[in-house]
Write an enzyme that holds these catalytic residues in place. Structure first.
Site, PDB file in Angstrom:
ATOM      1  N   LYS A   1       0.832  -1.214   0.000  1.00 15.66           N
ATOM      2  CA  LYS A   1       0.000   0.000   0.000  1.00 15.66           C
ATOM      3  C   LYS A   1       0.865   1.262   0.000  1.00 15.66           C
ATOM      4  O   LYS A   1       0.664   2.158  -0.823  1.00 15.66           O
ATOM      5  CB  LYS A   1      -0.937   0.017   1.221  1.00 15.66           C
ATOM      6  CG  LYS A   1      -1.833  -1.210   1.335  1.00 15.66           C
ATOM      7  CD  LYS A   1      -2.770  -1.109   2.522  1.00 15.66           C
ATOM      8  CE  LYS A   1      -2.065  -1.063   3.869  1.00 15.66           C
ATOM      9  NZ  LYS A   1      -1.466  -2.353   4.271  1.00 15.66           N
TER      10      LYS A   1
ATOM     11  N   ARG B   1      -9.635   0.725   8.409  1.00 12.30           N
ATOM     12  CA  ARG B   1      -9.241  -0.629   8.813  1.00 12.30           C
ATOM     13  C   ARG B   1     -10.350  -1.339   9.585  1.00 12.30           C
ATOM     14  O   ARG B   1     -10.161  -2.494   9.975  1.00 12.30           O
ATOM     15  CB  ARG B   1      -7.983  -0.565   9.687  1.00 12.30           C
ATOM     16  CG  ARG B   1      -6.670  -0.769   8.931  1.00 12.30           C
ATOM     17  CD  ARG B   1      -5.531  -0.573   9.926  1.00 12.30           C
ATOM     18  NE  ARG B   1      -4.297  -1.250   9.583  1.00 12.30           N
ATOM     19  CZ  ARG B   1      -3.281  -0.676   8.947  1.00 12.30           C
ATOM     20  NH1 ARG B   1      -3.348   0.557   8.532  1.00 12.30           N
ATOM     21  NH2 ARG B   1      -2.171  -1.363   8.726  1.00 12.30           N
TER      22      ARG B   1
ATOM     23  N   ARG C   1      12.009  -5.430   5.466  1.00 14.66           N
ATOM     24  CA  ARG C   1      11.926  -3.990   5.721  1.00 14.66           C
ATOM     25  C   ARG C   1      12.419  -3.670   7.134  1.00 14.66           C
ATOM     26  O   ARG C   1      13.027  -2.630   7.361  1.00 14.66           O
ATOM     27  CB  ARG C   1      10.479  -3.510   5.545  1.00 14.66           C
ATOM     28  CG  ARG C   1      10.331  -2.012   5.709  1.00 14.66           C
ATOM     29  CD  ARG C   1       8.961  -1.507   5.324  1.00 14.66           C
ATOM     30  NE  ARG C   1       7.927  -1.907   6.273  1.00 14.66           N
ATOM     31  CZ  ARG C   1       6.640  -1.604   6.148  1.00 14.66           C
ATOM     32  NH1 ARG C   1       6.227  -0.913   5.113  1.00 14.66           N
ATOM     33  NH2 ARG C   1       5.756  -1.995   7.042  1.00 14.66           N
TER      34      ARG C   1
ATOM     35  N   ARG D   1      11.347   0.115  12.459  1.00 20.25           N
ATOM     36  CA  ARG D   1      10.001  -0.065  13.027  1.00 20.25           C
ATOM     37  C   ARG D   1       9.955  -1.338  13.872  1.00 20.25           C
ATOM     38  O   ARG D   1      10.156  -2.439  13.346  1.00 20.25           O
ATOM     39  CB  ARG D   1       8.968  -0.152  11.899  1.00 20.25           C
ATOM     40  CG  ARG D   1       8.638   1.180  11.290  1.00 20.25           C
ATOM     41  CD  ARG D   1       7.709   1.073  10.117  1.00 20.25           C
ATOM     42  NE  ARG D   1       6.484   0.318  10.389  1.00 20.25           N
ATOM     43  CZ  ARG D   1       5.458   0.254   9.541  1.00 20.25           C
ATOM     44  NH1 ARG D   1       5.518   0.896   8.387  1.00 20.25           N
ATOM     45  NH2 ARG D   1       4.398  -0.443   9.858  1.00 20.25           N
TER      46      ARG D   1
ATOM     47  N   ARG E   1      -0.232  -8.998  13.334  1.00 17.23           N
ATOM     48  CA  ARG E   1      -0.807  -7.957  12.474  1.00 17.23           C
ATOM     49  C   ARG E   1      -1.637  -8.586  11.349  1.00 17.23           C
ATOM     50  O   ARG E   1      -2.696  -8.074  10.987  1.00 17.23           O
ATOM     51  CB  ARG E   1       0.305  -7.083  11.889  1.00 17.23           C
ATOM     52  CG  ARG E   1       0.931  -6.164  12.912  1.00 17.23           C
ATOM     53  CD  ARG E   1       2.280  -5.654  12.468  1.00 17.23           C
ATOM     54  NE  ARG E   1       2.228  -4.793  11.302  1.00 17.23           N
ATOM     55  CZ  ARG E   1       3.300  -4.430  10.611  1.00 17.23           C
ATOM     56  NH1 ARG E   1       4.504  -4.878  10.975  1.00 17.23           N
ATOM     57  NH2 ARG E   1       3.178  -3.643   9.565  1.00 17.23           N
TER      58      ARG E   1
END
Ligand code: B4P
Length: 207
Positions: free
Chosen positions: A14, A89, A128, A134, A146
């Protein structure tokens, strides 16, 4: 205004596709993840509370993200349109988005969902996490949580837009540029059906 919801599980692409789309279509990018991380970076009370949930892979309360989106819409009333990335969401967020956009005389043109299987998502996010800093990208257990939260709380938002005949799914596995071209084809079809005035300048969301 031409408003697009970019949808999919964490790591589906996204954010990656949003960056390319705002450049091509002159839209304002509204990523609730980015807005929340900005609050964390500023050390606000909201950011401190959101960080605990985000680091665990859980959703931030609806009223928090709905409030942030409402404020961002107010700050960008001259926008040619928006890309909503990571929002809505939940169905409650989707209903609020419709109400907020209606107050500005507009609505969601379409939802484009990027479909990617769990193992690929885990691989991408761990990769990532090596450079993003993160915490939610660095722990496989949290990444899988998640994905579970997406499947249990977020996936049903697709049905909300399908009922409005606005839902489109694309395979999110493949070359980033190939997926981008498929998204552009869908957007161009929508724009041809609902022509808009020419846009003026590329815009990022105002803080
Ligand atoms: P987000 O910031 O939205 O995080 P995300 O879903 O993980 O990012 P995204 O899906 O955009 O990543 P991308 O695929 O581009 O949310 C973080 C947290 O904030 C949530 O867990 C939640 O706690 C909170 N939150 C945010 N919005 C909320 C809301 N509305 N309500 C409640 N809570 C909310 O990128 C992933 C990686 O894949 C990148 O490294 C990229 O390079 C790679 N990639 C992308 N496309 C690829 C492709 N085609 N092939 C290979 N790799 C690809």
């Amino acid at each position: 205004m031409h408003n697009i919801v970019l949808f999919g599980p964490p790591g589906a692409g996204k954010g990656t596709q949003s960056q390319k789309l705002i450049a091509k279509y002159n839209l304002v990018h509204l990523s609730t993840g980015d807005l929340l991380r900005a609050q964390i970076a500023e050390g606000t009370e909201l950011g401190l509370q959101a960080k605990k949930l985000m680091d665990e892979g859980l959703l931030v309360p609806d009223e928090v993200v709905i409030g942030m989106i409402g404020n961002a819409l107010q700050r960008n009333t001259q926008a040619a349109g928006f890309i909503f990335d990571g929002f809505p969401r939940t169905v409650a967020q989707a209903e609020s988005l419709d109400q907020l956009l209606a107050q500005h005389g507009t609505g969601v043109a379409c939802m484009i969902a990027l479909e990617v299987g769990e193992e690929e998502l885990v691989t991408r996010l761990l990769e990532r996490g090596k450079t993003s800093g993160r915490p939610d990208d660095q722990d496989e257990t949290k990444i899988r949580r998640r994905v579970t939260v997406y499947n249990t709380e977020t996936a049903q938002v697709a049905g909300y837009y399908a009922a409005q005949h606005k839902f489109h799914a694309l395979n999110g596995i493949g070359e980033i540029d190939d997926i981008f071209q498929q998204i552009c084809t869908l957007i161009d079809q929508h724009k041809a059906a609902q022509p808009e005035a020419p846009a003026e300048a590329t815009q990022e969301v105002k803080a």
